[in-house]
Structure formats: structure tokens, C-alpha cells
Write a protein that holds these residues in place. Structure first.
Motif, PDB file in Angstrom:
ATOM      1  N   THR A 173     -34.612  24.915 -34.519  1.00  0.00           N
ATOM      2  CA  THR A 173     -35.784  25.426 -33.808  1.00  0.00           C
ATOM      3  C   THR A 173     -35.656  25.142 -32.327  1.00  0.00           C
ATOM      4  OG1 THR A 173     -37.260  25.164 -35.702  1.00  0.00           O
ATOM      5  CG2 THR A 173     -38.287  25.220 -33.522  1.00  0.00           C
ATOM      6  N   VAL A 174     -35.846  26.177 -31.514  1.00  0.00           N
ATOM      7  CA  VAL A 174     -35.954  26.018 -30.065  1.00  0.00           C
ATOM      8  C   VAL A 174     -37.379  26.421 -29.695  1.00  0.00           C
ATOM      9  CG1 VAL A 174     -35.136  26.742 -27.802  1.00  0.00           C
ATOM     10  CG2 VAL A 174     -33.522  26.540 -29.715  1.00  0.00           C
ATOM     11  N   ALA A 175     -38.137  25.511 -29.082  1.00  0.00           N
ATOM     12  CA  ALA A 175     -39.534  25.767 -28.747  1.00  0.00           C
ATOM     13  C   ALA A 175     -39.776  25.471 -27.274  1.00  0.00           C
ATOM     14  CB  ALA A 175     -40.452  24.912 -29.617  1.00  0.00           C
ATOM     15  N   ARG A 176     -40.791  26.140 -26.722  1.00  0.00           N
ATOM     16  CA  ARG A 176     -41.203  25.855 -25.344  1.00  0.00           C
ATOM     17  C   ARG A 176     -42.542  25.126 -25.396  1.00  0.00           C
ATOM     18  NH1 ARG A 176     -43.585  29.923 -20.774  1.00  0.00           N
ATOM     19  NH2 ARG A 176     -43.587  28.441 -19.030  1.00  0.00           N
ATOM     20  N   LEU A 177     -42.540  23.906 -24.857  1.00  0.00           N
ATOM     21  CA  LEU A 177     -43.775  23.131 -24.826  1.00  0.00           C
ATOM     22  C   LEU A 177     -44.728  23.654 -23.778  1.00  0.00           C
ATOM     23  CD1 LEU A 177     -42.900  19.363 -25.300  1.00  0.00           C
ATOM     24  CD2 LEU A 177     -43.934  20.952 -26.904  1.00  0.00           C
ATOM     25  N   GLY A 178     -44.191  24.176 -22.693  1.00  0.00           N
ATOM     26  CA  GLY A 178     -44.987  24.629 -21.574  1.00  0.00           C
ATOM     27  C   GLY A 178     -44.248  24.328 -20.284  1.00  0.00           C
ATOM     28  N   GLY A 179     -44.552  25.077 -19.211  1.00  0.00           N
ATOM     29  CA  GLY A 179     -43.846  24.844 -17.950  1.00  0.00           C
ATOM     30  C   GLY A 179     -42.363  25.024 -18.139  1.00  0.00           C
ATOM     31  N   ASP A 180     -41.585  24.004 -17.702  1.00  0.00           N
ATOM     32  CA  ASP A 180     -40.120  24.071 -17.844  1.00  0.00           C
ATOM     33  C   ASP A 180     -39.622  23.087 -18.877  1.00  0.00           C
ATOM     34  OD1 ASP A 180     -40.723  21.790 -16.482  1.00  0.00           O
ATOM     35  OD2 ASP A 180     -39.180  22.017 -14.937  1.00  0.00           O
ATOM     36  N   GLU A 181     -40.438  22.778 -19.866  1.00  0.00           N
ATOM     37  CA  GLU A 181     -40.073  21.824 -20.913  1.00  0.00           C
ATOM     38  C   GLU A 181     -39.793  22.569 -22.223  1.00  0.00           C
ATOM     39  OE1 GLU A 181     -42.549  17.860 -19.517  1.00  0.00           O
ATOM     40  OE2 GLU A 181     -43.438  19.202 -21.018  1.00  0.00           O
ATOM     41  N   PHE A 182     -38.642  22.236 -22.822  1.00  0.00           N
ATOM     42  CA  PHE A 182     -38.230  22.833 -24.077  1.00  0.00           C
ATOM     43  C   PHE A 182     -37.889  21.710 -25.061  1.00  0.00           C
ATOM     44  CE2 PHE A 182     -37.334  25.843 -20.761  1.00  0.00           C
ATOM     45  CZ  PHE A 182     -37.663  27.076 -21.293  1.00  0.00           C
ATOM     46  N   VAL A 183     -37.976  22.032 -26.359  1.00  0.00           N
ATOM     47  CA  VAL A 183     -37.630  21.061 -27.407  1.00  0.00           C
ATOM     48  C   VAL A 183     -36.765  21.773 -28.439  1.00  0.00           C
ATOM     49  CG1 VAL A 183     -38.510  19.620 -29.276  1.00  0.00           C
ATOM     50  CG2 VAL A 183     -39.696  19.659 -27.081  1.00  0.00           C
ATOM     51  N   ILE A 184     -35.747  21.066 -28.890  1.00  0.00           N
ATOM     52  CA  ILE A 184     -34.872  21.591 -29.933  1.00  0.00           C
ATOM     53  C   ILE A 184     -34.966  20.667 -31.132  1.00  0.00           C
ATOM     54  CG2 ILE A 184     -32.491  22.112 -30.605  1.00  0.00           C
ATOM     55  CD1 ILE A 184     -33.358  22.010 -26.934  1.00  0.00           C
ATOM     56  N   LEU A 185     -35.218  21.232 -32.334  1.00  0.00           N
ATOM     57  CA  LEU A 185     -35.163  20.492 -33.593  1.00  0.00           C
ATOM     58  C   LEU A 185     -33.885  20.902 -34.298  1.00  0.00           C
ATOM     59  CD1 LEU A 185     -38.815  20.902 -34.986  1.00  0.00           C
ATOM     60  CD2 LEU A 185     -37.918  19.129 -33.478  1.00  0.00           C
ATOM     61  N   ALA A 186     -33.016  19.926 -34.540  1.00  0.00           N
ATOM     62  CA  ALA A 186     -31.735  20.201 -35.183  1.00  0.00           C
ATOM     63  C   ALA A 186     -31.539  19.202 -36.306  1.00  0.00           C
ATOM     64  CB  ALA A 186     -30.593  20.119 -34.173  1.00  0.00           C
ATOM     65  N   ASP A 187     -31.574  19.678 -37.537  1.00  0.00           N
ATOM     66  CA  ASP A 187     -31.483  18.796 -38.699  1.00  0.00           C
ATOM     67  C   ASP A 187     -30.029  18.592 -39.101  1.00  0.00           C
ATOM     68  OD1 ASP A 187     -32.375  17.160 -40.657  1.00  0.00           O
ATOM     69  OD2 ASP A 187     -33.190  18.731 -41.947  1.00  0.00           O
ATOM     70  N   GLY A 188     -29.770  17.461 -39.774  1.00  0.00           N
ATOM     71  CA  GLY A 188     -28.444  17.186 -40.320  1.00  0.00           C
ATOM     72  C   GLY A 188     -27.425  16.766 -39.285  1.00  0.00           C
ATOM     73  N   LEU A 189     -27.851  16.163 -38.174  1.00  0.00           N
ATOM     74  CA  LEU A 189     -26.936  15.712 -37.128  1.00  0.00           C
ATOM     75  C   LEU A 189     -26.829  14.195 -37.122  1.00  0.00           C
ATOM     76  CD1 LEU A 189     -27.930  17.934 -34.060  1.00  0.00           C
ATOM     77  CD2 LEU A 189     -26.275  18.420 -35.871  1.00  0.00           C
ATOM     78  N   GLY A 190     -25.619  13.738 -36.823  1.00  0.00           N
ATOM     79  CA  GLY A 190     -25.437  12.331 -36.532  1.00  0.00           C
ATOM     80  C   GLY A 190     -25.681  12.074 -35.046  1.00  0.00           C
ATOM     81  N   ARG A 191     -25.602  10.794 -34.647  1.00  0.00           N
ATOM     82  CA  ARG A 191     -25.888  10.459 -33.253  1.00  0.00           C
ATOM     83  C   ARG A 191     -24.890  11.157 -32.320  1.00  0.00           C
ATOM     84  NH1 ARG A 191     -29.180   6.933 -31.115  1.00  0.00           N
ATOM     85  NH2 ARG A 191     -29.634   6.044 -33.155  1.00  0.00           N
ATOM     86  N   ALA A 192     -23.608  11.144 -32.629  1.00  0.00           N
ATOM     87  CA  ALA A 192     -22.602  11.780 -31.773  1.00  0.00           C
ATOM     88  C   ALA A 192     -22.792  13.306 -31.746  1.00  0.00           C
ATOM     89  CB  ALA A 192     -21.193  11.432 -32.266  1.00  0.00           C
ATOM     90  N   ASP A 202     -35.870  19.057 -20.086  1.00  0.00           N
ATOM     91  CA  ASP A 202     -36.680  19.320 -18.886  1.00  0.00           C
ATOM     92  C   ASP A 202     -35.747  19.879 -17.807  1.00  0.00           C
ATOM     93  OD1 ASP A 202     -39.333  18.758 -17.342  1.00  0.00           O
ATOM     94  OD2 ASP A 202     -37.725  17.982 -16.065  1.00  0.00           O
ATOM     95  N   LEU A 203     -36.126  21.020 -17.206  1.00  0.00           N
ATOM     96  CA  LEU A 203     -35.266  21.642 -16.202  1.00  0.00           C
ATOM     97  C   LEU A 203     -35.374  20.898 -14.871  1.00  0.00           C
ATOM     98  CD1 LEU A 203     -35.889  25.452 -16.883  1.00  0.00           C
ATOM     99  CD2 LEU A 203     -34.169  23.922 -17.881  1.00  0.00           C
ATOM    100  N   ASP A 204     -34.259  20.739 -14.208  1.00  0.00           N
ATOM    101  CA  ASP A 204     -34.202  20.095 -12.892  1.00  0.00           C
ATOM    102  C   ASP A 204     -34.084  21.174 -11.821  1.00  0.00           C
ATOM    103  OD1 ASP A 204     -34.218  17.632 -14.160  1.00  0.00           O
ATOM    104  OD2 ASP A 204     -32.026  17.619 -14.353  1.00  0.00           O
ATOM    105  N   GLY A 205     -34.897  21.069 -10.801  1.00  0.00           N
ATOM    106  CA  GLY A 205     -34.832  22.010  -9.697  1.00  0.00           C
ATOM    107  C   GLY A 205     -35.589  23.294  -9.939  1.00  0.00           C
ATOM    108  N   PHE A 206     -36.356  23.363 -11.016  1.00  0.00           N
ATOM    109  CA  PHE A 206     -37.066  24.608 -11.311  1.00  0.00           C
ATOM    110  C   PHE A 206     -38.223  24.829 -10.334  1.00  0.00           C
ATOM    111  CE2 PHE A 206     -40.580  26.741 -13.528  1.00  0.00           C
ATOM    112  CZ  PHE A 206     -39.987  27.979 -13.757  1.00  0.00           C
ATOM    113  N   LYS A 207     -38.907  23.764  -9.918  1.00  0.00           N
ATOM    114  CA  LYS A 207     -40.064  23.909  -9.033  1.00  0.00           C
ATOM    115  C   LYS A 207     -39.664  24.543  -7.695  1.00  0.00           C
ATOM    116  CE  LYS A 207     -43.931  21.302  -7.055  1.00  0.00           C
ATOM    117  NZ  LYS A 207     -43.767  21.821  -5.713  1.00  0.00           N
TER     118      LYS A 207
END
Length: 558
Positions: A472-491, A436-441
């Protein structure tokens, strides 16, 4: 007793008869031959009247030629007598070899039949062999038998009347008329053969002309068709080999006609479309597939095959119509892209994001707790069980046996797993980063929506450049984005979030000025047993936790 001059008379008659027979065999047509036959009786055999009655295909006899009397000719030429009446005439009377003579004393019984005839009358004969006007003499004409065998079918009858000497013909006259009828039958048969052959030749020529016209029409339609056309072999070792192409297909594929003949369509089709091509070639019909151009690119075409068959030999070749549908396919892909992608940034939209996420998840939970429960449900001492547990390579369980919520033991689904707890336990999973972008509004409020759109486009570009191929980089709407990244550990996921935030906070040129936005990231983990919405909600909640944990003045880069 024969007089001294009679042999010379007969010799002259034979010469004249020979000439008439020669004329019969050189007549140009069947009609000319029939008239020559009738005329020859008058000129060479010494009769004043002669009529040629020709057997028609239906068996009846028609007056086909007449000689000696124009009035009688006009009266009966073209008229028809039934076969029954003629058979009755030829069966009665006196048989003079092949000739039939019906004297006037018996001919009255024939006055009412339907055979065309002329009527004459006169006094009774003064001596025994005097010809009476009502005497009738017929010379049947039969088709020649094969190789001198028995005579063939009746082809006509010669009717003669009024011998010039006024007497019934003697032995020599009968022999001459019988021989003449035999030669006339040969001439008429030959004329019929020539006539039939001429008609057949005319018909064949017309058919050939029609075929040539049809071939020319096909050639022009083939060569000058606006879309691609090809003829290919069907069956045998050379099945599918291209025999002929038109200019439109050569231009479409950028290949000369001489080069096209070295290929089959299976050599030109895109590897992914080979199955479609084989089904279409075997069954005929239509398919949409890609064909290779000379420059290595592929073009979408609609390919329609027609199997051209020979009734004797079976299918011979394929006539293929190739239509360029590249533009239509491009529009279809554009429409599909618009339906699944954000119009501003070009990123996958919310619906596409949920579709990709849901495709990775099944309904069977794979948490450690669920795995333990599944393990506990498996009783090794009990040989009868309905839902035994099985475990994947990461130790996560799923039910063995088919059920509404799970996969059976033969399902090859690889379960999506997630790291357990807050520490990095080495598990690699599908990370979901909610941004979520900060200061976009404030940028929208201060500089307008055009500036805001420019910021969103640049953020989308930086996010796409900051992830791996396949993420995958997707835009949910407004200033919200989601990234799907497979094969990652927590760090790994935390490092990715930091790198992406550092990219986003760099100055952005918008409407001629430099602006900055910040970014808050929440990291969620997808695993089987969750829905796509649950995964996104989890990441969203973590993002808000992370946003609230930072001082307000630190949420923006400035």
C-alpha cells in the motif's frame, strides 16, 4: 259411436300436430319456442286461448307466451304467479291423467290468488259436457326423466281455454293435449339447453377474447419493455433454464435470443454472485449482481423475480425483470473511492491507510517480552487455569481463553510480528515506511501550487511503481507519504527505502521545467498490541531522526 268422417278429422289433426311439434324443435331461441308452443295449442289442438307459464329460477311462474287474444296477451304477459298458488291449483280439481281440470263450480275459490288469468263469464251449461267460460284446464310440463325414468321437475304449465267445439275434451283430446305438453316440455328443455350453451359460448368467447387481449398486452409489454425481461423454468431438472427473453435483455448481454435459450441465469452470473442468485430464485424478490456479456465482461444489474404459480400445480416459472445499473454502480464505486482516496494523487488517503493497518492488528501484544510474560503465567503443574498462553509459529504468545483484549484458542488470526533489535534476525514483518519530501516547500513558493501538485503526482506514481503488488502506498497529506509492505525483514525494508529515495530524487518535469526533491524515510514496524496511530507515530519519529541525522545540504537532491 264414432262417425265415418271422424278418423279423417283426427288424421288431419295429427298431421297438423306433427308439424307444430316440428316447428317447436326448430325455433331459433327460447322465446320463439315458447311462442310456438302457445300458437300450436290454438292451431293444432282446437282451443281459442293458450298461455305458457314458465317456472323461473326462484320457483315462481311467469306468463312467458300467449296466443289467441291480443287484449288478454297484453294484459297478463310477463306477470308472475307464486309457486304456492300454482301448487294449490294443480292439487285440486279433477285429474285427467297428467292434466288438471277445475270446473267452474269449484274455480271461484281461486279468484283471489295471485296467478295471472283472464276473466270471462257466460250462462250455465245446457248439457253435461258443455265448456263453461270459467272452466280451467292445465297441462303441467315436466322435464324429461333420464333414460325413460320418472319425470323430472316442473318446468311450466300450459293453460288452455275455449275449445272450438264448445265441449270439454274427450279421451282423444285429452290424450292429444297431454302428449303435446310432453313434447313441449322436451322442446323447452332443449331450447333452454341451447340458450345456456349459447350464453356459455358467448361468455367463453368473451373470456377468450379478454385472454387473447391480455396475452397480447403481456407480449407487447414483455417484448417492448425498455429493460430486460426473461421467463425461466422453475422446478424440475430444467430449473432456471431461460425460456424466453426480450430484445432489451439480448442487447444488454450482447447475446441473440436463440443463444439465450441455451443458458440459465446461473450460467451467466458472476461466480461471486451465485449465492445471491440462488437465494433470489428460491424466494423471489430483488438482488443486485453481475451478469456476463458475450464479450466476457460483466454488467451490474438489478434482478427482480416474480414466481408465477398455478393454483393446482404450484409454482410454474419465474418472470425475471433485469435492469441495467452499471452506471449507478460506477458512481457508487467512484464515491467510495473518493471517500477513501486522495483526490490529487489517487492514492489511499489517511483514513483508508489507518483502516488497512488496523485490520492487521489485534490488541494482544506479541513482543518477546510479552511472550515471556505469557509463558511465565502458564503453570504446568496447575491443572486449573483461566488464561494459559499459546504461541504462534514465530514464537509469539497470545492468551488461550476468551478475553476483552485477546483471541481465543480457536481464533485463526495470524499475529503481526516485527524484527527485534537493530540487527536482522530473519523475522519477516509488516514494515511501515514514512516518507517526507525534502525541498518541496521551496518548489511551491518559487513556482506555484500547480508545480507542487505536479511533483506530488509524479512522486505518487514513482512510489507506486517501486513497490510490489499488494503493498500500500498512501498519502497522509501535504508532502507526506506512507508505504505498508508486508513480509519484509529489517534489511529488506532498508533496501526498499533506498530504492524509493533514488527514484524520487530523479528530475521531475513541472510546469515546463525540471525540478528535484529529496526524501527522508523512517521505518517503523507494526505488531499486535499497537494501534494504527501508534505505528504511524513510531515511523514518523524515526523519519525525523533520519532527517536530522543528514546534513541539511544533503537532504535535497538539488
Amino acid at each position: 259411436m264414432e262417425t265415418e268422417s271422424e278418423p279423417y278429422v283426427r288424421l288431419a289433426s295429427l298431421r297438423q300436430l306433427h308439424q307444430v311439434m316440428a316447428d317447436m324443435n326448430t325455433a331459433r331461441s327460447l322465446a320463439d319456442t315458447l311462442q310456438t308452443v302457445a300458437d300450436g295449442v290454438v292451431t293444432a289442438l282446437g282451443y281459442e286461448l293458450a298461455c305458457v307459464n314458465l317456472v323461473r329460477p326462484d320457483g315462481d311462474l311467469v306468463v312467458a307466451a300467449f296466443a289467441g287474444n291480443p287484449a288478454a296477451e297484453a294484459l297478463i304477459t310477463g306477470r308472475v304467479g307464486s309457486r304456492d298458488s300454482w301448487d294449490r291449483r294443480l292439487a285440486m280439481g279433477e285429474q285427467w291423467g297428467d292434466l288438471v281440470f277445475i270446473p267452474h263450480t269449484e274455480g271461484w275459490v281461486l279468484d283471489d290468488d295471485d296467478v295471472p288469468q283472464w276473466y270471462t263469464d257466460g250462462p250455465a251449461p245446457r248439457f253435461e259436457d258443455e265448456w263453461h267460460p270459467s272452466d280451467r284446464l292445465f297441462a303441467p310440463m315436466y322435464a324429461p326423466g333420464a333414460q325413460g325414468g320418472p319425470r323430472g321437475e316442473l318446468i311450466g304449465v300450459l293453460s288452455v281455454d275455449r275449445p272450438r267445439n264448445g265441449r270439454r275434451p274427450g279421451a282423444w283430446g285429452r290424450e292429444a293435449l297431454q302428449m303435446y305438453a310432453f313434447q313441449a316440455a322436451i322442446a323447452i328443455s332443449n331450447a333452454r339447453l341451447r340458450s345456456n350453451m349459447q350464453r356459455a359460448l358467448v361468455r367463453l368467447e368473451r373470456e377468450q377474447q379478454a385472454l387473447r387481449a391480455s396475452e397480447e398486452s403481456f407480449r407487447q409489454a414483455f417484448e417492448y419493455a425498455p429493460s430486460g425481461m426473461a421467463i425461466a423454468e422453475m422446478g424440475g431438472d430444467q430449473h432456471g433454464r431461460i425460456l424466453r427473453t426480450n430484445d432489451a435483455l439480448c442487447r444488454l448481454l450482447g447475446r441473440p435470443a436463440s443463444a439465450m435459450r441455451r443458458y440459465s441465469f446461473s450460467d451467466l452470473v458472476h461466480p461471486e454472485d451465485i449465492g445471491t442468485l440462488l437465494r433470489t430464485s428460491a424466494e423471489g424478490g430483488r438482488a443486485e449482481l453481475r451478469l456476463g456479456r458475450r464479450d466476457g465482461t460483466y454488467v451490474w444489474v438489478s434482478l427482480r423475480n416474480s414466481v408465477v404459480a398455478d393454483t393446482a400445480d404450484g409454482p410454474r416459472f419465474l418472470l425475471t425483470h433485469v435492469e441495467d445499473i452499471e452506471e449507478r454502480k460506477r458512481r457508487e464505486l467512484q464515491l467510495a473511492h473518493r471517500a477513501s482516496h486522495d483526490s490529487l494523487t489517487g492514492l489511499p488517503n489517511s483514513a483508508e491507510l489507518r483502516s488497512r493497518l488496523a485490520a492487521r492488528l489485534c490488541r494482544r501484544p506479541t513482543t518477546a517480552h510479552a511472550a515471556a510474560d505469557a509463558y511465565d503465567s502458564f503453570d504446568t503443574a496447575d491443572t486449573g487455569f483461566s488464561h494459559a498462553a499459546a504461541f504462534d509459529a514465530n514464537g509469539h504468545g497470545f492468551a488461550v481463553g476468551q478475553g476483552a483484549d485477546g483471541y481465543d484458542a480457536f481464533d485463526h488470526h495470524v499475529h503481526t510480528v516485527a524484527p527485534e533489535g537493530d540487527r536482522d534476525d530473519g523475522t519477516k514483518g509488516l514494515a511501515v515506511l514514512f516518507c517526507d519530501l525534502d525541498g518541496f516547500k521551496s518548489i511551491n513558493d518559487r513556482f506555484g501550487h500547480n508545480a507542487g501538485d505536479a511533483v506530488l503526482i509524479e512522486v505518487a506514481r514513482r512510489l507506486s511503481n517501486g513497490v510490489r503488488d499488494g503493498d500500500t502506498v498512501a498519502r497522509l497529506g501535504g508532502d507526506e507519504f506512507v508505504i505498508l509492505a508486508d513480509g519484509l525483514g529489517r534489511a529488506d525494508a532498508q533496501d526498499l527505502a533506498v530504492r524509493l529515495r533514488n527514484e524520487i530524487i530523479q528530475p521531475i518535469r513541472a510546469e515546463g521545467r525540471a525540478v528535484r526533491v529529496g526524501a527522508s524515510f523512517g521505518i517503523g514496524w507494526a505488531h499486535c498490541g499497537m494501534t494504527a496511530d501508534e505505528v504511524l507515530k513510531s515511523a514518523d519519529e524515526r523519519m525525523y531522526v533520519e532527517k536530522r541525522s543528514r546534513p541539511k545540504q544533503h537532504r535535497r537532491a538539488g
